[in-house]
Motif scaffolding. Structure first.
Motif, PDB file in Angstrom:
ATOM      1  N   VAL A   1      34.822  47.131  40.111  1.00 53.99           N
ATOM      2  CA  VAL A   1      35.519  46.262  39.137  1.00 53.99           C
ATOM      3  C   VAL A   1      34.641  45.893  38.278  1.00 53.99           C
ATOM      4  O   VAL A   1      33.288  45.227  38.555  1.00 53.99           O
ATOM      5  CB  VAL A   1      35.988  45.063  40.295  1.00 53.99           C
ATOM      6  CG1 VAL A   1      36.744  44.028  39.363  1.00 53.99           C
ATOM      7  CG2 VAL A   1      37.191  45.529  41.032  1.00 53.99           C
TER       8      VAL A   1
ATOM      9  N   GLN B   1      40.310  39.938  35.143  1.00 49.48           N
ATOM     10  CA  GLN B   1      41.319  39.331  33.911  1.00 49.48           C
ATOM     11  C   GLN B   1      41.711  37.932  34.289  1.00 49.48           C
ATOM     12  O   GLN B   1      41.658  37.327  33.312  1.00 49.48           O
ATOM     13  CB  GLN B   1      42.317  40.313  33.395  1.00 49.48           C
ATOM     14  CG  GLN B   1      43.035  39.790  32.375  1.00 49.48           C
ATOM     15  CD  GLN B   1      44.252  40.810  32.137  1.00 49.48           C
ATOM     16  OE1 GLN B   1      43.734  41.895  32.088  1.00 49.48           O
ATOM     17  NE2 GLN B   1      45.346  40.324  31.867  1.00 49.48           N
TER      18      GLN B   1
ATOM     19  N   VAL C   1      44.421  39.753  39.051  1.00 50.59           N
ATOM     20  CA  VAL C   1      44.434  40.993  38.262  1.00 50.59           C
ATOM     21  C   VAL C   1      42.839  41.738  38.074  1.00 50.59           C
ATOM     22  O   VAL C   1      42.146  40.805  37.338  1.00 50.59           O
ATOM     23  CB  VAL C   1      45.072  40.918  36.743  1.00 50.59           C
ATOM     24  CG1 VAL C   1      45.057  41.979  35.811  1.00 50.59           C
ATOM     25  CG2 VAL C   1      46.436  40.122  37.116  1.00 50.59           C
TER      26      VAL C   1
ATOM     27  N   ILE D   1      40.175  44.559  36.868  1.00 50.80           N
ATOM     28  CA  ILE D   1      39.885  45.558  35.821  1.00 50.80           C
ATOM     29  C   ILE D   1      38.675  46.551  36.211  1.00 50.80           C
ATOM     30  O   ILE D   1      37.558  45.811  36.353  1.00 50.80           O
ATOM     31  CB  ILE D   1      39.504  44.962  34.477  1.00 50.80           C
ATOM     32  CG1 ILE D   1      40.672  44.159  34.063  1.00 50.80           C
ATOM     33  CG2 ILE D   1      39.153  46.134  33.380  1.00 50.80           C
ATOM     34  CD1 ILE D   1      40.629  43.543  32.690  1.00 50.80           C
TER      35      ILE D   1
ATOM     36  N   ARG E   1      43.588  48.748  35.149  1.00 54.35           N
ATOM     37  CA  ARG E   1      43.736  47.123  35.781  1.00 54.35           C
ATOM     38  C   ARG E   1      44.816  47.428  36.702  1.00 54.35           C
ATOM     39  O   ARG E   1      45.894  48.214  36.556  1.00 54.35           O
ATOM     40  CB  ARG E   1      43.892  46.189  34.694  1.00 54.35           C
ATOM     41  CG  ARG E   1      45.353  46.218  34.126  1.00 54.35           C
ATOM     42  CD  ARG E   1      45.683  44.988  33.075  1.00 54.35           C
ATOM     43  NE  ARG E   1      46.792  44.935  32.717  1.00 54.35           N
ATOM     44  CZ  ARG E   1      47.125  44.031  32.033  1.00 54.35           C
ATOM     45  NH1 ARG E   1      46.623  42.766  31.829  1.00 54.35           N
ATOM     46  NH2 ARG E   1      48.643  44.066  31.481  1.00 54.35           N
TER      47      ARG E   1
ATOM     48  N   ALA F   1      43.011  48.606  41.362  1.00 49.42           N
ATOM     49  CA  ALA F   1      42.502  48.952  39.941  1.00 49.42           C
ATOM     50  C   ALA F   1      41.416  50.234  39.947  1.00 49.42           C
ATOM     51  O   ALA F   1      41.377  51.041  39.151  1.00 49.42           O
ATOM     52  CB  ALA F   1      41.530  47.777  39.367  1.00 49.42           C
TER      53      ALA F   1
END
Length: 448
Positions: A145, A149, A182, A184, A193, A220
């Protein structure tokens, strides 16, 4: 002192009578919401809102009008009634409009058994921030990661009261507690994402923040190095997260508004098979702690359990009073409304029969095909049911996931698709739409 929703609906009805309405109903929604967003471990946004929405619908003969406001001053309530009467007098006559008869109304309303309201104290902003930070931190522990977000936590509580000149008066309170993250992965054009989250009526039922962050990160990272699939006809497995959208298309097609307009690909399907013969779709607005539960509808009619589809066969439409009258049928107790709108048919909690196989079993059985985990856009012909959506997910070969997929389109016809679905056994029971992963044996994929 703040006026209660019950008192405000009574005042609105009195104002409507004084202004010259033949009949009227009023709805008041009063609530509080609190939301917290964090980023890189720090508070990014905090918002608290307290609001009241008032809606008044008046009838002058067979004409009606709806007005709304957010000011509870007595002068405002009087002006709402006068304005609504003036609007109704200019509206066209509608032979199907009108309130419910007294003998149709909900009686002996038992709100407590639905457990719509968590009695524990409202969470503090600090506790919401801690949850969001914990979710973000867990996501960032995954080395794949690159950033989070957003990590958000929220709470809302509201009271709804409905009253009408036919004698109905009833209300209930509802709470909601939510958390999402969330994550990414990757960078530049290879960035991907994904999200995980939870929303519950009771705080004690909410999933652990770290679990949510960890799941968002894993999802993700799994989407990295995505490719386009081959073009052709393949089986498509709709993941449980998005499978309810297929059932949602069916629910839209049997909505009384669509049927009354003749704008539905299921307009002639009542009494016909629309799902496999061993599957049923049941609506139950009395499930405890479910977001779609309610003791009465927006016209004061009792809500009730009904089999929308029984053993594959469509039993009828979703109706409020007006659409029922247009179709010569009784309301199914499915009227929904906001403060600024008149009632319209809505669906409460629904559950599709689950299968015996796991999602892994369906992946194995499909052999070569696409597992869809997210979709964007939609081109759906309401008259024919022709279906086309952008999709992303994972390619499956020999029953095993091989790599991520993006930039593809899946297409078919909803009538054919729904008649062939094969359900897994992985539906989450607390959702308002309890739908497991669904395998459609053949769809057209457009990729490379």
């Amino acid at each position: 002192m703040t006026q209660s929703p019950e008192s405000l609906t009574a005042q609105l009805l009195d104002a409507a009578r004084t202004a010259g309405a033949d009949a009227a109903d009023a709805i008041v929604m009063q609530g509080t919401s609190l939301s917290i967003d964090v980023r890189t471990g720090a508070l990014e946004h905090a918002e608290r809102a307290e609001a009241v929405d008032l809606g008044l619908r008046v009838f002058v003969g067979q004409r009606s009008a709806t007005v709304s406001a957010s000011d509870t001053a007595s002068k405002t309530l009087e002006e709402m009634a006068v304005r609504a009467i003036a609007m109704a007098q200019e509206a066209p006559e509608d032979p199907y409009t009108g309130l419910a008869d007294a003998d149709q109304l909900a009686r002996d309303i038992d709100v407590a058994r639905l457990e719509l309201h968590d009695p524990t104290p409202e969470p503090s902003p600090a506790s919401l921030q801690e949850d969001a930070q914990a979710a973000e931190a867990a996501a960032l522990e995954n080395k794949g990661v690159t950033q989070v977000q957003s990590a958000s936590a929220g709470y809302s509580a509201r009271h709804v009261h409905l009253a009408a000149t036919n004698g109905f008066s009833g209300g209930y309170s509802r709470t909601s507690r939510a958390l999402s993250c969330v994550a990414i992965a990757g960078a530049g054009t290879g960035m991907e994402r994904d999200v995980d989250g939870d929303s519950r009526t009771f705080q004690s039922d909410l999933r652990d923040p770290r679990e949510i962050g960890t799941q968002a990160a894993e999802r993700a990272v799994a989407r990295l190095d995505a490719r386009k699939p081959p073009t052709g006809s393949f089986p498509v497995l709709f993941d449980e997260r998005i499978a309810s959208s297929l059932i949602g298309h069916l629910l839209v097609a049997i909505n009384g508004s669509s049927i009354a307009r003749g704008a539905s690909w299921l307009r002639d399907a009542r009494g016909q098979s629309v799902l496999p013969d061993h599957l049923s779709l049941v609506e139950d607005p009395h499930r405890p702690r479910a977001s779609g539960s309610r003791p009465f509808d927006a016209e004061g009619l009792p809500t009730q359990r009904r089999e929308i589809v029984k053993d594959g066969v469509l039993t009828g439409w979703t109706l409020d009073l007006a659409t029922g009258r247009k179709l010569g049928l009784p309301s199914t107790g499915n009227a929904g409304r906001g403060a600024s709108s008149a009632p319209s048919p809505s669906t409460w909690n629904v559950a599709l029969s689950q299968g015996e196989a796991s999602r892994a079993d369906l992946l194995r059985d499909m052999g070569i095909g696409l597992l869809v985990t997210s979709m964007i856009g939609a081109t759906i012909n309401p008259n024919t049911g022709d279906y086309s959506r952008g999709a992303a997910g994972f390619w499956v070969e020999n029953g095993e996931i091989t790599h991520a997929i993006n930039e593809c389109t899946i297409a078919g016809n909803l009538r054919d698709m729904l008649r062939q679905i094969v359900p897994a056994n992985d539906a989450r029971a607390h959702l308002s739409r309890v739908v497991p992963s669904l395998l459609v044996p053949g769809m057209t994929l457009a990729g490379n």
